[in-house]
Design a protein around this motif. Structure first.
Motif, mmCIF file in Angstrom:
data_model
loop_
_atom_site.group_PDB
_atom_site.id
_atom_site.type_symbol
_atom_site.label_atom_id
_atom_site.label_comp_id
_atom_site.label_asym_id
_atom_site.label_seq_id
_atom_site.Cartn_x
_atom_site.Cartn_y
_atom_site.Cartn_z
ATOM 1 N N GLY A 63 0.810 -1.222 0.000
ATOM 2 C CA GLY A 63 0.000 0.000 0.000
ATOM 3 C C GLY A 63 0.838 1.264 0.000
ATOM 4 O O GLY A 63 1.993 1.275 0.448
ATOM 5 N N ILE A 64 0.257 2.320 -0.533
ATOM 6 C CA ILE A 64 0.792 3.683 -0.413
ATOM 7 C C ILE A 64 -0.274 4.474 0.330
ATOM 8 O O ILE A 64 -1.423 4.550 -0.115
ATOM 9 C CB ILE A 64 1.055 4.330 -1.780
ATOM 10 N N LEU A 65 0.088 5.040 1.460
ATOM 11 C CA LEU A 65 -0.869 5.813 2.257
ATOM 12 C C LEU A 65 -0.470 7.281 2.230
ATOM 13 O O LEU A 65 0.620 7.647 2.651
ATOM 14 C CB LEU A 65 -0.912 5.306 3.691
ATOM 15 N N ILE A 66 -1.359 8.120 1.723
ATOM 16 C CA ILE A 66 -1.092 9.559 1.585
ATOM 17 C C ILE A 66 -2.246 10.338 2.191
ATOM 18 O O ILE A 66 -3.400 9.897 2.161
ATOM 19 C CB ILE A 66 -0.880 9.930 0.094
ATOM 20 N N SER A 67 -1.941 11.487 2.766
ATOM 21 C CA SER A 67 -2.971 12.267 3.453
ATOM 22 C C SER A 67 -4.019 12.813 2.502
ATOM 23 O O SER A 67 -5.197 12.922 2.854
ATOM 24 C CB SER A 67 -2.326 13.415 4.237
ATOM 25 N N ASP A 100 -7.904 13.333 7.908
ATOM 26 C CA ASP A 100 -8.805 12.930 8.989
ATOM 27 C C ASP A 100 -8.131 11.804 9.772
ATOM 28 O O ASP A 100 -8.002 10.684 9.280
ATOM 29 C CB ASP A 100 -10.141 12.466 8.400
ATOM 30 N N LYS A 101 -7.714 12.072 11.018
ATOM 31 C CA LYS A 101 -6.957 11.105 11.796
ATOM 32 C C LYS A 101 -7.750 9.838 12.099
ATOM 33 O O LYS A 101 -7.201 8.734 12.106
ATOM 34 C CB LYS A 101 -6.490 11.743 13.112
ATOM 35 N N GLU A 102 -9.042 9.996 12.362
ATOM 36 C CA GLU A 102 -9.858 8.810 12.616
ATOM 37 C C GLU A 102 -9.990 7.961 11.358
ATOM 38 O O GLU A 102 -9.965 6.737 11.414
ATOM 39 C CB GLU A 102 -11.237 9.223 13.142
ATOM 40 N N ARG A 103 -10.139 8.645 10.236
ATOM 41 C CA ARG A 103 -10.202 7.933 8.957
ATOM 42 C C ARG A 103 -8.877 7.224 8.684
ATOM 43 O O ARG A 103 -8.858 6.097 8.184
ATOM 44 C CB ARG A 103 -10.533 8.928 7.835
ATOM 45 N N GLU A 104 -7.773 7.867 9.009
ATOM 46 C CA GLU A 104 -6.461 7.255 8.807
ATOM 47 C C GLU A 104 -6.348 5.953 9.600
ATOM 48 O O GLU A 104 -5.875 4.927 9.081
ATOM 49 C CB GLU A 104 -5.354 8.216 9.234
ATOM 50 N N LYS A 105 -6.793 5.999 10.848
ATOM 51 C CA LYS A 105 -6.725 4.803 11.689
ATOM 52 C C LYS A 105 -7.573 3.673 11.104
ATOM 53 O O LYS A 105 -7.152 2.502 11.092
ATOM 54 C CB LYS A 105 -7.202 5.138 13.099
ATOM 55 N N THR A 106 -8.746 4.028 10.578
ATOM 56 C CA THR A 106 -9.627 3.026 9.964
ATOM 57 C C THR A 106 -8.979 2.409 8.731
ATOM 58 O O THR A 106 -9.021 1.188 8.529
ATOM 59 C CB THR A 106 -10.973 3.663 9.572
ATOM 60 N N VAL A 107 -8.345 3.258 7.895
ATOM 61 C CA VAL A 107 -7.672 2.765 6.686
ATOM 62 C C VAL A 107 -6.546 1.811 7.062
ATOM 63 O O VAL A 107 -6.369 0.745 6.448
ATOM 64 C CB VAL A 107 -7.128 3.942 5.844
ATOM 65 N N ILE A 108 -5.775 2.161 8.078
ATOM 66 C CA ILE A 108 -4.666 1.311 8.509
ATOM 67 C C ILE A 108 -5.185 -0.022 9.039
ATOM 68 O O ILE A 108 -4.605 -1.087 8.767
ATOM 69 C CB ILE A 108 -3.818 2.040 9.567
ATOM 70 N N GLN A 109 -6.286 0.014 9.771
ATOM 71 C CA GLN A 109 -6.877 -1.240 10.262
ATOM 72 C C GLN A 109 -7.353 -2.111 9.099
ATOM 73 O O GLN A 109 -7.235 -3.346 9.145
ATOM 74 C CB GLN A 109 -8.020 -0.928 11.226
ATOM 75 N N ASP A 110 -7.874 -1.483 8.048
ATOM 76 C CA ASP A 110 -8.272 -2.237 6.845
ATOM 77 C C ASP A 110 -7.052 -2.872 6.175
ATOM 78 O O ASP A 110 -7.110 -4.019 5.707
ATOM 79 C CB ASP A 110 -8.986 -1.315 5.850
ATOM 80 N N ILE A 111 -5.961 -2.120 6.112
ATOM 81 C CA ILE A 111 -4.726 -2.636 5.518
ATOM 82 C C ILE A 111 -4.234 -3.858 6.294
ATOM 83 O O ILE A 111 -3.800 -4.854 5.705
ATOM 84 C CB ILE A 111 -3.653 -1.524 5.491
ATOM 85 N N ILE A 112 -4.325 -3.786 7.617
ATOM 86 C CA ILE A 112 -3.910 -4.915 8.457
ATOM 87 C C ILE A 112 -4.805 -6.125 8.216
ATOM 88 O O ILE A 112 -4.315 -7.254 8.044
ATOM 89 C CB ILE A 112 -3.925 -4.514 9.946
ATOM 90 N N ASP A 128 2.432 12.021 13.587
ATOM 91 C CA ASP A 128 1.673 10.837 13.200
ATOM 92 C C ASP A 128 2.444 9.576 13.631
ATOM 93 O O ASP A 128 3.555 9.339 13.179
ATOM 94 C CB ASP A 128 1.467 10.833 11.682
ATOM 95 N N HIS A 129 1.849 8.785 14.515
ATOM 96 C CA HIS A 129 2.514 7.563 14.976
ATOM 97 C C HIS A 129 1.663 6.317 14.731
ATOM 98 O O HIS A 129 1.942 5.240 15.274
ATOM 99 C CB HIS A 129 2.842 7.660 16.473
#
Length: 352
Positions: A63-67, A100-112, A128-129
């Motif tokens: 994946g490539i994750l961009i803001s 959107d930080k909450e959206r970012e967390k959701t996307v990362i959980q989907d990637i996992i 960002d951690h």
């Protein structure tokens, strides 16, 4: 008849085990790699990706994750990453969370949950951690363009341009041309790249005995949002600075977005470059080429950044952590345009 790895082995004289290592991005001898790639091209070999995935129990997805996907500046970087990885039989998925930080967390959980094998991440700021969520799940991550403040606690690989060195070149150019009343546009909060570029400007002037902080104009920190909104905010803030009794003689754009807003304000004020205002920019945007007066700037090698990040990520995916965490600092190129007026020359002319 379909070409198989046995055909490649026969053509190259190498074992099927060596061919398999190459196809699974495991490092092999350079001369063997060249032989295999030449054979693949000549024989027209196309690996059965579905079979590879079933055998290895890996998704071969990165994946490539961009803001913000609306930020076209990163297009060449994303293109370089995608081209490099697809050539190595990976599927590349580009994701965005629009600041959107909450959206970012959701996307990362989907990637996992979808078991991506790795992620290349472009955070919007250095606080960002969330990357450590991926690491906890055993998914390697490479960070681009930022140096996270939590890196000591959560080590991670980073690939960046030489923000400090490039900005020193621009600041030195302004100083040598007599500019000490300058504006720094886009004092973004929580950005390693921007804060490093700004510090470089201060250090150059301090080295010349000038405390720039006493007579520098700063725009207020801007919260990231949509790209067009960011540009509009920069335009409004710089317009106010230009309308002050003693406006700056030069402006240092910390990135191309601040330049877009600043140039819009300069155009609205009907100012001439560089006789009314001098400009330098950390970034070399394609739009600068349409300017009547060429922009003095430094450019980042986004293709090299993409390739370096891919090499590092594939190294981690293969299990090689011998140099972890790694930080790659890439050189930038200085472009001396015509957007800076030499005040020493103009002062001399005015006295005649």
């Amino acid at each position: 008849m379909k070409v198989t790895i046995k055909d490649i082995a026969k053509d190259t004289g190498l074992s099927t085990a060596t061919i398999s290592k190459y196809l699974n991005n495991i490092k092999i001898q350079e001369n063997n790699r060249i032989l295999i790639e030449d054979s693949i091209q000549r024989l027209g070999y196309h690996p059965n990706r579905s079979a590879q995935i079933l055998r290895s129990k890996k998704t071969r997805t990165i994946g490539i994750l961009i803001s913000n996907l609306g930020n076209y500046f990163w297009g060449p970087l994303i293109g370089a990453i995608s081209h490099y990885l697809t050539d190595r039989q990976y599927t590349v998925v580009t994701c965005s969370y629009n600041f959107d930080k909450e959206r970012e967390k959701t996307v990362i959980q989907d990637i996992i949950s979808q078991k991506f094998e790795g992620l290349i991440m472009l955070p919007s700021d250095d606080h960002d951690h969330y990357y450590q969520l991926l690491q906890n799940a055993g998914i390697p991550v490479v960070i681009l363009d930022q140096f996270p403040v939590m890196r000591n606690k959560y080590p991670v690989d980073c690939v960046l341009s030489d923000n400090y060195g490039g900005s020193k070149l621009l600041a030195e150019h302004l100083f040598q041309n007599g500019h000490s009343n300058i504006c720094i546009l886009n004092h973004s909060e929580n950005s390693y790249t921007v804060s490093t570029r700004i510090q470089a400007v201060f250090d150059v002037y301090n080295d010349h005995g000038i405390n720039l902080k006493k007579n520098i104009s700063f725009c207020e920190p801007i919260c990231f949002s949509e790209t067009h909104s960011f540009i509009s905010q920069n335009k409004l803030q710089f317009k106010k600075i230009l309308e002050t009794p003693h406006p700056p003689t030069a402006v240092f754009f910390t990135n191309y977005l601040s330049a877009m807003g600043g140039l819009s304000a300069i155009n609205s004020a009907k100012l001439n470059i560089p006789s009314d205002i001098s400009l330098v920019c950390f970034d070399n945007d394609p739009l600068f080429r349409s300017m009547h007066t060429s922009m003095t700037c430094v450019s980042q090698n986004l293709t090299e950044m993409g390739i370096k990040s891919c090499d590092l990520l594939l190294q981690r995916i293969s299990g090689n952590y011998s140099d972890f965490p790694s930080t790659e600092i890439l050189s930038v190129q200085f472009h001396p345009g015509k957007s800076v007026q030499n005040l020493h020359t103009s002062d001399s002319l005015n006295k005649i």
